[in-house]
Design a protein around this motif. Structure first.
Motif, PDB file in Angstrom:
ATOM      1  N   GLN A 236      -6.636 -14.522 -22.697  1.00  9.20           N
ATOM      2  CA  GLN A 236      -6.755 -13.219 -22.051  1.00  9.20           C
ATOM      3  C   GLN A 236      -5.731 -12.232 -22.593  1.00  9.20           C
ATOM      4  O   GLN A 236      -6.033 -11.059 -22.822  1.00  9.20           O
ATOM      5  N   SER A 237      -4.506 -12.708 -22.805  1.00  6.51           N
ATOM      6  CA  SER A 237      -3.440 -11.831 -23.307  1.00  6.51           C
ATOM      7  C   SER A 237      -3.793 -11.291 -24.683  1.00  6.51           C
ATOM      8  O   SER A 237      -3.535 -10.123 -24.995  1.00  6.51           O
ATOM      9  N   ARG A 238      -4.386 -12.156 -25.512  1.00  8.34           N
ATOM     10  CA  ARG A 238      -4.796 -11.719 -26.838  1.00  8.34           C
ATOM     11  C   ARG A 238      -5.973 -10.749 -26.763  1.00  8.34           C
ATOM     12  O   ARG A 238      -6.062  -9.775 -27.518  1.00  8.34           O
ATOM     13  N   ALA A 239      -6.893 -11.041 -25.841  1.00 11.30           N
ATOM     14  CA  ALA A 239      -8.118 -10.243 -25.760  1.00 11.30           C
ATOM     15  C   ALA A 239      -7.859  -8.844 -25.213  1.00 11.30           C
ATOM     16  O   ALA A 239      -8.579  -7.896 -25.552  1.00 11.30           O
TER      17      ALA A 239
ATOM     18  N   PHE B  23       4.156 -11.410  -7.910  1.00  9.02           N
ATOM     19  CA  PHE B  23       3.150 -10.640  -8.626  1.00  9.02           C
ATOM     20  C   PHE B  23       2.927 -11.291  -9.987  1.00  9.02           C
ATOM     21  O   PHE B  23       3.799 -11.983 -10.522  1.00  9.02           O
ATOM     22  N   SER B  24       1.732 -11.060 -10.540  1.00 13.46           N
ATOM     23  CA  SER B  24       1.388 -11.619 -11.844  1.00 13.46           C
ATOM     24  C   SER B  24       1.911 -10.708 -12.946  1.00 13.46           C
ATOM     25  O   SER B  24       1.902  -9.479 -12.822  1.00 13.46           O
ATOM     26  N   VAL B  25       2.353 -11.324 -14.026  1.00 14.86           N
ATOM     27  CA  VAL B  25       2.819 -10.580 -15.188  1.00 14.86           C
ATOM     28  C   VAL B  25       1.693 -10.538 -16.204  1.00 14.86           C
ATOM     29  O   VAL B  25       1.155 -11.575 -16.597  1.00 14.86           O
ATOM     30  N   ASP B  26       1.337  -9.335 -16.606  1.00 16.71           N
ATOM     31  CA  ASP B  26       0.253  -9.153 -17.568  1.00 16.71           C
ATOM     32  C   ASP B  26       0.851  -9.029 -18.970  1.00 16.71           C
ATOM     33  O   ASP B  26       1.604  -8.095 -19.254  1.00 16.71           O
TER      34      ASP B  26
ATOM     35  N   ALA C  48      10.135 -17.949 -24.177  1.00 15.66           N
ATOM     36  CA  ALA C  48       8.755 -18.105 -24.651  1.00 15.66           C
ATOM     37  C   ALA C  48       7.842 -17.117 -23.932  1.00 15.66           C
ATOM     38  O   ALA C  48       7.915 -16.934 -22.710  1.00 15.66           O
ATOM     39  N   MET C  49       6.979 -16.453 -24.725  1.00  9.66           N
ATOM     40  CA  MET C  49       5.994 -15.513 -24.197  1.00  9.66           C
ATOM     41  C   MET C  49       4.657 -15.776 -24.875  1.00  9.66           C
ATOM     42  O   MET C  49       4.623 -16.333 -25.973  1.00  9.66           O
ATOM     43  N   PRO C  50       3.559 -15.360 -24.256  1.00 10.00           N
ATOM     44  CA  PRO C  50       2.256 -15.577 -24.886  1.00 10.00           C
ATOM     45  C   PRO C  50       2.147 -14.993 -26.290  1.00 10.00           C
ATOM     46  O   PRO C  50       1.478 -15.546 -27.140  1.00 10.00           O
TER      47      PRO C  50
ATOM     48  N   ALA D 117      -9.678  -9.599 -18.488  1.00  5.11           N
ATOM     49  CA  ALA D 117      -8.534  -9.282 -19.353  1.00  5.11           C
ATOM     50  C   ALA D 117      -8.449  -7.775 -19.596  1.00  5.11           C
ATOM     51  O   ALA D 117      -7.354  -7.194 -19.619  1.00  5.11           O
ATOM     52  N   LYS D 118      -9.599  -7.130 -19.750  1.00  5.29           N
ATOM     53  CA  LYS D 118      -9.609  -5.696 -20.017  1.00  5.29           C
ATOM     54  C   LYS D 118      -9.165  -4.870 -18.812  1.00  5.29           C
ATOM     55  O   LYS D 118      -8.593  -3.790 -18.973  1.00  5.29           O
ATOM     56  N   ILE D 119      -9.418  -5.360 -17.614  1.00  8.40           N
ATOM     57  CA  ILE D 119      -9.037  -4.603 -16.415  1.00  8.40           C
ATOM     58  C   ILE D 119      -7.737  -5.108 -15.830  1.00  8.40           C
ATOM     59  O   ILE D 119      -7.317  -4.667 -14.751  1.00  8.40           O
ATOM     60  N   GLY D 120      -7.082  -6.040 -16.507  1.00  6.86           N
ATOM     61  CA  GLY D 120      -5.766  -6.486 -16.077  1.00  6.86           C
ATOM     62  C   GLY D 120      -5.767  -7.404 -14.876  1.00  6.86           C
ATOM     63  O   GLY D 120      -4.854  -7.334 -14.054  1.00  6.86           O
ATOM     64  N   VAL D 121      -6.785  -8.260 -14.771  1.00  4.26           N
ATOM     65  CA  VAL D 121      -6.842  -9.227 -13.672  1.00  4.26           C
ATOM     66  C   VAL D 121      -6.812 -10.628 -14.277  1.00  4.26           C
ATOM     67  O   VAL D 121      -7.608 -10.944 -15.162  1.00  4.26           O
ATOM     68  N   ARG D 122      -5.888 -11.436 -13.808  1.00  5.40           N
ATOM     69  CA  ARG D 122      -5.799 -12.810 -14.304  1.00  5.40           C
ATOM     70  C   ARG D 122      -6.778 -13.684 -13.516  1.00  5.40           C
ATOM     71  O   ARG D 122      -6.895 -13.558 -12.300  1.00  5.40           O
ATOM     72  N   VAL D 123      -7.456 -14.559 -14.216  1.00  4.15           N
ATOM     73  CA  VAL D 123      -8.486 -15.406 -13.605  1.00  4.15           C
ATOM     74  C   VAL D 123      -8.101 -16.866 -13.761  1.00  4.15           C
ATOM     75  O   VAL D 123      -7.778 -17.324 -14.861  1.00  4.15           O
TER      76      VAL D 123
END
Length: 788
Positions: free
Chosen positions: A59-62, A211-214, A263-265, A336-342
């Motif tokens: 998702q991070s890449r996409a 909160f989630s980190v995008d 480490a990061m994505p 991924a495009k709208i910033g929601v982690r699934v």
């Protein structure tokens, strides 16, 4: 009429319900339930968390979105806080002064300074921090110590002064070392302190909230300014490549400084400050949504349930399955495009587990659906094919191999399958590609033709092919084969069962091809429960007797009556006696029905005698009861209970061809005659065993079948048969009765050939007991007909 309308409405509802909740659907729904429970159990133990994290990397890449640009990272490749190198503090102080001069918005000093041996360097840094006033915030870091201990890296108060502090917890990571979720605040020394990421975004602390980190922001688009460039420009007045006025500045080490990697994505050895920068960017953009595993699992489970309920044909289900499977990557990239982690792994696990259940069931069914002896698919495979392909027309044909079990006893194990396969080859004489299904002594297939007559004609031709024996294991084996046929009418499983049932009722001699009955679903369900209804109907008086007079031709007076059973159901009207008597025989209730009819008839006979009408009473007894001496006790008990004189009771034996053992039957009939009752043979002249039964069994009376009586005037052969039977009766000194007389003009013919008694519509229809009590004798010039 109302009952009929209810029946018409109930039929489609029942049919639809059975199709909707047929066995295959229930099985699939059960697999959905188990797959869901297993996936929830996996969620409870975080079994699929590594898969989710891999998908989050995707998702991070996409996403590949740009950051706001409001946050600038001022980085140094060298350690700035080494106490043994205090001159670096002058460089930091110069950079802070330049930031102050250029009018930055906020500064976060993500480097912790302890006091060094150079007090002047410490004072210089402290003055630079103080000059920024409320715009600067010091960052404290919680890091791992030795073992499981944690400790806090913080700037000395002598250097930091009164500047506020925020916290970055480097231990708030998952087992792979990624910071996918951070807190708005952390507890330090008993106090709630705002997190570094929340401070960058200007969000207030929320105790215990996360909160989630995008990580969908492109790393190379985050503005970076070397600290050395900034510190030099303060003395030389040079321009810098990044606009920093009004911006939020994070001052920290790059990943090249030992102890500052994170480490990061998008980068394994990124600077630790980047995690908090991404956290701030996520909060600024509002990309902190998270679709949890149970929610996504519920979505996919609901879609699968809807697909199973709506898509009945297999082809449609596979299309639905494909759509649900494709939804997973679509959901992954769209979110991924709208910033929601699934958290997609548990839904994928659910689909995989469901697919495993279905695959296992299909494999098991394939094994179960193949006959091990012949390699042919079983009848249940035919049923599955009819349902799967939604076949709603044509006919199902079931061929019954006669004497199959006896043939198998004589063949070697290796020859048993060969025997059946040779029969299948003959069935395929007209169509080599015919799909034949085998189970036990039954062979089945589907015929596309809707014309029943054409199907029957084809089966007649097949029977001719089977007239020749087959060669198996060096032996010549005779083949007997019969067929059951059922048209397909919307419910293939039920019609297959009907074809099998029809085949079971066939016989080579009398009924080689049987056509299954057709009817609505409610009619079939009513027939299934018919046997239980018979007992209720007898108790309610819905089953009763009517009486048809027997007339003596010499005196033209009534000398007896025959008790005939009738059933009038409140909902269905009159039920055919042949129909419900057959059901009684199948259910083993024939003895019970016979007792009921015999008791009703004898009670009516006793009443007639009491009213002065001393006539005989005839009651039909099924030949199937002449294999057990209990029928003698049954008759004796009824006579005792009703006190009816046995010499006026005649038992008419029906369908004598069905008597399996004449010696046993003869003993039972002799015992009945010893009670005083008379024995009559009903429907004489039809059936293969009539003359044999007449010769071997002790009859006092024979009744000539209506087939010959009806045609006596117009067919010389019928007249000859009746005449010969009457002569035979005279010679054997037994009474001859002609039944089924409908034309009064035929009475003279019957008298001429020598019949003593007659019954039929020409004299009277069957009468109720009340009408029978009023019935008058006939005279030669007057006939009362059709009295109901």
């Amino acid at each position: 009429m109302g009952d009929q309308r209810i029946s018409n409405l109930a039929g489609p509802i029942v049919t639809h319900g059975r199709l909707l909740f047929r066995g295959g659907l229930i099985e699939r729904l059960r697999h959905v339930l188990w797959a869901g429970l297993i996936s929830l159990a996996m969620y409870a133990v975080f079994l699929f968390q590594p898969i989710d994290q891999f998908l989050w990397l995707v998702q991070s890449r996409a996403a590949d979105r740009s950051p706001t640009g409001d946050v600038v990272f001022v980085a140094s490749d060298e350690a700035l806080n080494d106490p043994d190198v205090p001159e670096k503090r002058y460089e930091v102080a110069a950079a802070l002064d330049e930031l102050d001069r250029r009018g930055v918005g906020k500064v976060f000093l993500d480097v912790s300074f302890a006091e060094s041996g150079d007090s002047n360097a410490d004072k210089r840094l402290a003055r630079a921090i103080a000059d920024l006033g409320p715009r600067i915030t010091l960052v404290n870091r919680i890091v791992e110590g030795t073992g499981v201990d944690e400790f806090l890296r913080t700037t000395s108060p002598a250097i930091g002064g009164t500047a506020p502090h925020v916290v970055s917890d480097q231990t708030d990571r998952n087992w792979l070392g990624f910071a996918w979720e951070l807190h708005y605040a952390y507890e330090v020394n008993g106090k709630q302190v705002r997190s570094f990421g929340a401070a960058i975004a200007g969000v207030e602390a929320k105790p215990k909230a996360t909160f989630s980190v995008d990580y969908g922001f492109a790393l190379d688009r985050i503005p970076v300014l070397p600290l050395a460039t900034l510190s030099k420009s303060s003395s030389e007045g040079a321009t810098i490549p990044v606009e920093i006025t009004g911006k939020t500045i994070v001052v920290g080490h790059t990943g090249r400084v030992p102890g500052s990697q994170q480490a990061m994505p998008r980068k394994i050895d990124a600077a630790a400050s980047y995690v908090d920068i991404y956290a701030g960017e996520s909060l600024k953009a509002g990309y902190t949504g998270n679709l949890r595993g149970p929610m996504v699992l519920s979505l996919f489970a609901s879609l699968l349930l809807i697909a199973l309920l709506v898509c009945r044909p297999r082809k449609h289900r596979w299309i639905a399955y494909s759509g649900i499977a494709l939804l997973a990557p679509v959901l992954l990239f769209a979110s991924a495009k709208i910033g929601v982690r699934v958290e997609l792994s548990y839904a994928l696990g659910f689909l995989v587990v469901y697919a495993a259940f279905r695959s296992r069931m299909r494999w098991k069914r394939r094994v179960e659906m193949v006959n091990p002896d012949t390699g042919l698919p079983k009848l249940r495979a035919l049923e599955a094919r009819l349902v799967r392909d939604s076949i709603g027309n044509g006919h199902i044909v079931i061929a019954k191999i006669q004497n199959y079990e006896r043939v198998l006893k004589t063949l070697r194990a290796d020859d048993k399958g060969s025997y059946v396969l040779k029969l299948v080859d003959r069935l395929r004489a007209a169509d080599p590609n015919l799909a034949v299904y085998s189970e036990g002594h039954s062979l089945g297939w589907h015929v596309a033709s809707d014309e029943t007559d054409a199907v029957v004609e084809h089966l007649e031709g097949l029977r001719a092919i089977f007239a020749a024996p087959v060669q198996v294991g060096g032996f010549s084996v005779d083949v007997g084969i019969t067929f059951g046929v059922a048209s397909i009418e919307g419910d293939p499983p039920a019609r297959l069962a009907a074809a099998v049932a029809a085949a079971e009722e066939t016989s080579e001699a009398h009924n080689p091809i049987a056509i299954a009955e057709t009817g609505s679903e409610t009619d079939l369900l009513w027939d299934i429960s018919l046997r239980a209804r018979i007992d209720e109907a007898m108790e309610a008086g819905e089953i009763y007797c009517v009486y048809q007079p027997k007339i003596d031709l010499a005196s033209k007076s009534m000398v007896g009556v025959e008790a005939l059973v009738r059933w009038h159901d409140p909902a269905r009207g009159f039920i055919s006696p042949l129909h419900f008597i057959q059901q009684c025989e199948k259910a083993g209730r024939m003895e019970h029905l016979t007792r009921y009819v015999l008791q009703s008839a004898c009670s009516a006979g006793q009443l007639l005698h009491f009213r002065g009408r001393t006539i005989s009473m005839s009651v039909n007894i099924s030949a199937t009861l002449l294999g057990d001496m209990r029928v003698v006790g049954l008759v004796r008990n009824v006579l005792q209970a009703t006190r009816f004189d046995p010499q006026y009771l005649t038992l008419e034996i029906t369908e004598t061809a069905r008597i399996s053992d004449h010696n046993v039957a003869s003993s039972i009939l002799q015992e009945l005659r010893s009670i005083g009752v008379r024995i009559a043979m009903d429907d004489f002249g039809v059936g293969a065993a009539s003359y044999e039964a007449f010769y071997e069994l002790p009859f006092d009376e024979i009744k000539i079948d209506r087939l010959f009586i009806t045609n006596i005037a117009k067919d010389p052969k019928a007249r000859a048969i009746v005449s010969s039977i009457a002569a035979m009766g005279r010679e054997a000194r037994i009474t001859v009765v002609a039944e089924g007389l409908e034309n009064p003009q035929d009475i003279a013919l019957l008298e001429h050939v020598g019949c003593q008694q007659v019954q039929g519509f020409a004299f009277s229809r069957p009468l109720s007991l009340s009408n029978l009590l009023e019935y008058q004798d006939f005279t030669s010039d007057r006939a009362i007909a059709n009295m109901v």
